[in-house]
Write an enzyme that holds these catalytic residues in place. Sequence first.
Site, PDB file in Angstrom:
ATOM      1  N   GLU A 215      18.436 -97.560  34.964  1.00 27.65           N
ATOM      2  CA  GLU A 215      19.165 -96.706  34.029  1.00 27.65           C
ATOM      3  C   GLU A 215      20.179 -97.472  33.181  1.00 27.65           C
ATOM      4  O   GLU A 215      21.036 -96.879  32.538  1.00 27.65           O
ATOM      5  CB  GLU A 215      19.885 -95.564  34.765  1.00 27.65           C
ATOM      6  CG  GLU A 215      18.979 -94.734  35.648  1.00 27.65           C
ATOM      7  CD  GLU A 215      19.752 -93.738  36.510  1.00 27.65           C
ATOM      8  OE1 GLU A 215      20.914 -93.447  36.178  1.00 27.65           O
ATOM      9  OE2 GLU A 215      19.191 -93.269  37.505  1.00 27.65           O
ATOM     10  N   GLY A 216      20.125 -98.796  33.190  1.00 29.76           N
ATOM     11  CA  GLY A 216      21.096 -99.579  32.444  1.00 29.76           C
ATOM     12  C   GLY A 216      22.369 -99.873  33.204  1.00 29.76           C
ATOM     13  O   GLY A 216      23.257-100.559  32.684  1.00 29.76           O
TER      14      GLY A 216
END
Length: 366
Positions: A323-324
């Site tokens: 998700e970064g």
Amino acid sequence: MSSLNLDDFSDLIERPDSRTRRDAEERRGRLTVPPGALGRLDELGEWLSAAQGSVTVKPVEQPRVVLFAGDHGVASLDVSGRPAGTAHLLVRATLDGVSPVAVLARRAGVPVRIIDAGLDCDPELLPEDVVKHRVRRGSGRTDVENALTVEEAERAVRLGMAIADEEADSGTDLIVLGDLSVGGTTPAATLIAALCGTDASVVTGRGGAGIDDLAWMRKCAAVRDSLRRARPVLGDLLELLAAVGGADLAATTGFLLQSAVRRMPVILDGVVSAACALVGQRAAFRAPDWWMAGQLSGEPAQARALDRMSLTPLLDQGVTVGEGAGALLALPLVRAAAALAAELPERPAEGSEDEEDAEDSEDAVG
């Protein structure tokens, strides 16, 4: 027949300014802190200097997290720790501020942008500014069918390019890149195995949500079967993305390549962004000079891809959530490197008034 050839990016992408980097290295040698004492922060400062085209590094003032979202049909084989078609829940959690990347971004004061490239949900479930770019709903099962048509793959790549242009035009000076996907690590592993010429078992990991041994075996089989469909189209990167990628992966690839064209540096997150970067490297060999690997996710495919691109991750904290989030954890290091490179003073030149004043002060004390 597609009008887009990813190989054309090779003529559009230049390396960061090598002369500026050499000047930055020389300036680093004149600072009061000895060279090497700051470890990789020196390298980061020089990378930023070259990317910015400025010997004195400018502060990173307008970073942004960009997340491409999509569902992958291969998740229906129970190869993911999450149910197929549920990536929209990851998007909702991020929008509501309760996902890891949302929490970290809020604390860092960094805005988050989510682009629905291929979620498998009703558009009404999410805000219009998220879903308006969707290329298609979900993707095909890559072990038995193409993820996309070639036309859809081109649309997705052009979507990523357009998002990169929007960010560059708005003044974004650094991108933290990630994905919000279910089943995304399977096509990512397939792309990396195909481009690195290796087998499924070598690149198949447990994914961000974690899977048991039986699910891992199913995932290996899915990667193996997808590889059989990937290898015949290795000569055409757009067809490769259509065959075994997905709309979110194709959009991420377009985003990475156009970011390099626009001289906008990017921090990569996990295996999905690494796979797209590897496709980008195959298209344009200079492109990886604009990217920094934020973290080591533990996925074997990511390690393979980063090694192929000669990118060494900044962090290894065992963050597998994707998700970064892992890449965002590296942002403070990049900002710190920029500040140190810009603000540490240089040593006085030999014979300068500053040096004479310093010697006089020492004599007075003596």
